[in-house]
Design an enzyme around this catalytic site. Structure first.
Site, mmCIF file in Angstrom:
data_model
loop_
_atom_site.group_PDB
_atom_site.id
_atom_site.type_symbol
_atom_site.label_atom_id
_atom_site.label_comp_id
_atom_site.label_asym_id
_atom_site.label_seq_id
_atom_site.Cartn_x
_atom_site.Cartn_y
_atom_site.Cartn_z
ATOM 1 C CB SER A 29 -17.141 21.411 18.307
ATOM 2 O OG SER A 29 -15.964 20.743 18.727
ATOM 3 C CE1 TYR A 31 -18.257 20.679 15.121
ATOM 4 C CE2 TYR A 31 -18.172 23.070 14.994
ATOM 5 C CZ TYR A 31 -17.548 21.836 14.898
ATOM 6 O OH TYR A 31 -16.221 21.765 14.612
ATOM 7 N N PRO A 75 -12.521 28.466 20.524
ATOM 8 C CG PRO A 75 -12.847 30.085 18.872
ATOM 9 C CD PRO A 75 -12.699 28.601 19.074
ATOM 10 C CB ALA A 76 -16.610 27.119 22.977
#
Length: 118
Positions: free
Chosen positions: A25, A58, A74-75
């Site tokens: 997120s 999100y 992961p972002a």
């Protein structure tokens, strides 16, 4: 006919944190979410101005007034602290409604990630 239109945009905020060990997120200062008409849990596209990466995730509401913009999970591999990002959401609407739609776009101070008077 349905069309996808720009709904909300936070134009140019600075990444303050990147936390790889998280479920995923983007945490955004709650003041920015409200000003941009974004909901917690809403799908957003994140565009990294520094390296050209684009990805979807999100939103999670961060502490009001904190200026936090934290990439989680992961972002966190797509940005580093100090990168400037643009956060965008879209809405699907009827073609006739879309003709009159006006998106919410905010331009926070890039150094502090806080709202400024325009």
């Amino acid at each position: 006919m349905q069309v996808e239109m720009l709904k909300s945009k936070i134009h140019r905020v600075t990444v303050t944190q990147a936390v790889l060990d998280y479920i995923g997120s983007i945490t955004i200062d709650a003041d920015l979410l409200r000003a941009a008409n974004l909901l917690e849990g809403e799908r957003v596209s994140v565009v990294n101005v520094n390296n050209g990466e684009r990805f979807d995730t999100y939103t999670i509401a961060g502490e009001s007034g904190s200026g936090v913009v934290c990439l989680n999970g992961p972002a966190a591999r797509k940005c580093v602290v100090g990168d400037v990002v643009i956060i965008i959401s879209y809405a699907t609407m009827d073609f006739e409604e879309a003709k009159h739609h006006r998106p919410t776009v905010i331009f926070p101070d890039t150094k502090t990630n806080r709202l400024v008077e325009r």
